[in-house]
Scaffold this active site. Structure first.
Site, PDB file in Angstrom:
ATOM      1  N   LYS A  11       0.842  -1.184   0.000  1.00 29.61           N
ATOM      2  CA  LYS A  11       0.000   0.000   0.000  1.00 29.61           C
ATOM      3  C   LYS A  11       0.884   1.243   0.000  1.00 29.61           C
ATOM      4  O   LYS A  11       2.112   1.162   0.168  1.00 29.61           O
ATOM      5  CB  LYS A  11      -0.931  -0.032   1.216  1.00 29.61           C
ATOM      6  CG  LYS A  11      -1.784  -1.328   1.324  1.00 29.61           C
ATOM      7  CD  LYS A  11      -2.818  -1.191   2.442  1.00 29.61           C
ATOM      8  CE  LYS A  11      -3.265  -2.502   3.020  1.00 29.61           C
ATOM      9  NZ  LYS A  11      -4.267  -2.357   4.102  1.00 29.61           N
ATOM     10  N   ARG A 116       0.108 -14.707   4.078  1.00 25.88           N
ATOM     11  CA  ARG A 116      -0.632 -14.126   5.213  1.00 25.88           C
ATOM     12  C   ARG A 116       0.202 -14.232   6.493  1.00 25.88           C
ATOM     13  O   ARG A 116       0.199 -13.339   7.322  1.00 25.88           O
ATOM     14  CB  ARG A 116      -1.971 -14.843   5.424  1.00 25.88           C
ATOM     15  CG  ARG A 116      -2.975 -14.691   4.311  1.00 25.88           C
ATOM     16  CD  ARG A 116      -3.703 -13.380   4.296  1.00 25.88           C
ATOM     17  NE  ARG A 116      -4.502 -13.129   5.475  1.00 25.88           N
ATOM     18  CZ  ARG A 116      -5.282 -12.060   5.617  1.00 25.88           C
ATOM     19  NH1 ARG A 116      -5.357 -11.150   4.655  1.00 25.88           N
ATOM     20  NH2 ARG A 116      -5.967 -11.868   6.717  1.00 25.88           N
ATOM     21  N   THR A 122      -3.813  -8.093  11.163  1.00 24.45           N
ATOM     22  CA  THR A 122      -4.326  -6.856  10.570  1.00 24.45           C
ATOM     23  C   THR A 122      -3.879  -5.634  11.369  1.00 24.45           C
ATOM     24  O   THR A 122      -3.463  -4.626  10.799  1.00 24.45           O
ATOM     25  CB  THR A 122      -5.871  -6.919  10.526  1.00 24.45           C
ATOM     26  OG1 THR A 122      -6.250  -8.083   9.799  1.00 24.45           O
ATOM     27  CG2 THR A 122      -6.455  -5.690   9.872  1.00 24.45           C
ATOM     28  N   ARG A 133       4.140  -6.548   9.088  1.00 19.99           N
ATOM     29  CA  ARG A 133       3.436  -5.521   9.866  1.00 19.99           C
ATOM     30  C   ARG A 133       4.061  -5.355  11.252  1.00 19.99           C
ATOM     31  O   ARG A 133       4.160  -4.249  11.773  1.00 19.99           O
ATOM     32  CB  ARG A 133       1.949  -5.871   9.963  1.00 19.99           C
ATOM     33  CG  ARG A 133       1.215  -5.679   8.632  1.00 19.99           C
ATOM     34  CD  ARG A 133      -0.181  -6.284   8.653  1.00 19.99           C
ATOM     35  NE  ARG A 133      -0.951  -5.985   7.454  1.00 19.99           N
ATOM     36  CZ  ARG A 133      -2.116  -6.554   7.152  1.00 19.99           C
ATOM     37  NH1 ARG A 133      -2.633  -7.470   7.960  1.00 19.99           N
ATOM     38  NH2 ARG A 133      -2.758  -6.213   6.053  1.00 19.99           N
ATOM     39  N   ASN A 154      -1.263  -0.284   7.481  1.00 17.71           N
ATOM     40  CA  ASN A 154      -0.567  -1.536   7.816  1.00 17.71           C
ATOM     41  C   ASN A 154       0.235  -2.125   6.648  1.00 17.71           C
ATOM     42  O   ASN A 154       0.494  -3.312   6.591  1.00 17.71           O
ATOM     43  CB  ASN A 154      -1.553  -2.552   8.407  1.00 17.71           C
ATOM     44  CG  ASN A 154      -2.706  -2.850   7.481  1.00 17.71           C
ATOM     45  OD1 ASN A 154      -2.684  -2.438   6.315  1.00 17.71           O
ATOM     46  ND2 ASN A 154      -3.698  -3.569   7.965  1.00 17.71           N
ATOM     47  N   HIS A 157      -1.497  -5.460   1.673  1.00 14.51           N
ATOM     48  CA  HIS A 157      -2.702  -6.270   1.528  1.00 14.51           C
ATOM     49  C   HIS A 157      -2.277  -7.639   1.014  1.00 14.51           C
ATOM     50  O   HIS A 157      -1.383  -7.737   0.177  1.00 14.51           O
ATOM     51  CB  HIS A 157      -3.671  -5.643   0.511  1.00 14.51           C
ATOM     52  CG  HIS A 157      -4.712  -6.631   0.062  1.00 14.51           C
ATOM     53  ND1 HIS A 157      -5.834  -6.892   0.799  1.00 14.51           N
ATOM     54  CD2 HIS A 157      -4.742  -7.484  -1.002  1.00 14.51           C
ATOM     55  CE1 HIS A 157      -6.534  -7.853   0.193  1.00 14.51           C
ATOM     56  NE2 HIS A 157      -5.889  -8.222  -0.901  1.00 14.51           N
TER      57      HIS A 157
HETATM   58  N1  UDP Z   1      -9.125  -1.732   8.521  1.00 19.76           N
HETATM   59  C1  UDP Z   1      -9.115  -0.562   9.265  1.00 19.76           C
HETATM   60  N2  UDP Z   1      -9.789  -0.511  10.452  1.00 19.76           N
HETATM   61  C2  UDP Z   1     -10.476  -1.570  10.925  1.00 19.76           C
HETATM   62  C3  UDP Z   1     -10.477  -2.774  10.173  1.00 19.76           C
HETATM   63  C4  UDP Z   1      -9.793  -2.832   8.962  1.00 19.76           C
HETATM   64  O1  UDP Z   1      -8.495   0.414   8.863  1.00 19.76           O
HETATM   65  O2  UDP Z   1     -11.069  -1.460  12.003  1.00 19.76           O
HETATM   66  C5  UDP Z   1      -8.402  -1.753   7.229  1.00 19.76           C
HETATM   67  C6  UDP Z   1      -6.956  -2.264   7.360  1.00 19.76           C
HETATM   68  O3  UDP Z   1      -6.105  -1.425   6.607  1.00 19.76           O
HETATM   69  C7  UDP Z   1      -7.056  -3.651   6.773  1.00 19.76           C
HETATM   70  C8  UDP Z   1      -8.146  -3.482   5.720  1.00 19.76           C
HETATM   71  O4  UDP Z   1      -9.074  -2.595   6.334  1.00 19.76           O
HETATM   72  O5  UDP Z   1      -5.823  -4.069   6.234  1.00 19.76           O
HETATM   73  C9  UDP Z   1      -8.864  -4.747   5.316  1.00 19.76           C
HETATM   74  O6  UDP Z   1      -9.363  -5.395   6.460  1.00 19.76           O
HETATM   75  P1  UDP Z   1      -9.204  -6.980   6.609  1.00 19.76           P
HETATM   76  O7  UDP Z   1     -10.028  -7.367   7.795  1.00 19.76           O
HETATM   77  O8  UDP Z   1      -9.477  -7.627   5.305  1.00 19.76           O
HETATM   78  O9  UDP Z   1      -7.661  -7.132   7.057  1.00 19.76           O
HETATM   79  P2  UDP Z   1      -6.398  -7.789   6.317  1.00 19.76           P
HETATM   80  O10 UDP Z   1      -6.897  -8.919   5.464  1.00 19.76           O
HETATM   81  O11 UDP Z   1      -5.759  -6.676   5.523  1.00 19.76           O
HETATM   82  O12 UDP Z   1      -5.482  -8.249   7.414  1.00 19.76           O
HETATM   83 MG    MG Z   2      -8.437  -8.879   3.987  1.00 24.07          MG
END
Ligand code: UDP
Ligand code: MG
Length: 189
Positions: A11, A116, A122, A133, A154, A157
């Site tokens: 990102k 992952r 996340t 991360r 973070n 993706h």
């Molecule tokens: N996100 C956020 N606040 C939240 C939850 C998610 O900003 O409370 C953002 C964060 O950048 C995350 C993205 O939304 O990477 C997608 O969420 P997901 O649950 O799919 O997390 P990931 O798969 O990226 O770990």
């Molecule tokens: Mg996701």
């Protein structure tokens, strides 16, 4: 056949913090093969399609965020997963369009799971040291991001399921941008 393809986006915060090389190295070092890579500045349509608002995703994001708030004794005022999902989706799509991102397709055994694992939780604050991360963004948390009404910055993706990996790769790459080539390591898999 255990070979999978997965989509990574570095990102814009990764680019802004000069971490592209380090992050790409992490993925290269896993042994997975880079079969597609480019810089893209997403438009609104691409960003919205990437963070598609389906009910399962919204519920998942809602639960993860709620649990963390409760554990830390912080108020979590959202009641409706879809409403919360909509809010996060709009923050996400703005963030994705803040500047160009690097899109990478990685291929290899268990690629989705392996990537992952390397990316980490996340919320960077919860991400283990050794993960991308955890190592590069650990000062970032839900508490700070949500109190400032902004996205969790973070860095990366990564696709989370085979269905999403397929959908996301088709969204970001055309078939002729994915390259099929051999490497020495392939003979073992
Ligand atoms: N996100 C956020 N606040 C939240 C939850 C998610 O900003 O409370 C953002 C964060 O950048 C995350 C993205 O939304 O990477 C997608 O969420 P997901 O649950 O799919 O997390 P990931 O798969 O990226 O770990
Ligand atoms: Mg996701």
């Amino acid at each position: 056949m255990h070979t999978e393809k997965t989509l990574i986006l570095i990102k814009h915060d990764g680019l802004a913090r000069n971490l592209l090389g380090k992050i790409i190295s992490r993925f290269e070092e896993t042994g997975l093969k880079i079969v597609g890579m480019k810089m893209i500045w997403a438009d609104e349509s691409l960003a919205k399609k990437h963070y598609v608002l389906d009910e399962t995703w919204a519920k998942n994001v809602f639960e993860k965020t709620k649990t963390t708030h409760e554990r830390e004794g912080k108020p979590f005022t959202y009641k409706d997963p879809l409403e919360f999902g909509r809010l996060i989706q709009s923050w996400n799509s703005e963030f994705l369009r803040e500047g160009p991102v690097i899109a990478v397709v990685l291929q290899g055994p268990h690629a989705i799971e392996v990537v992952r694992k390397f990316v980490g939780s996340t919320e960077p604050r919860q991400a283990a040291p050794g993960t991308i991360r955890g190592d590069f963004a650990m000062i970032e948390s839900y508490a700070i991001a949500n109190s400032k009404a902004r996205v969790l910055r973070n860095l990366v993706h990564a696709s989370d399921t085979p269905e999403n990996a397929k959908r996301e790769i088709e969204l970001w790459f055309s078939p002729n941008e994915i390259h099929n080539y051999k490497k020495e390591i392939d003979k073992y898999f």
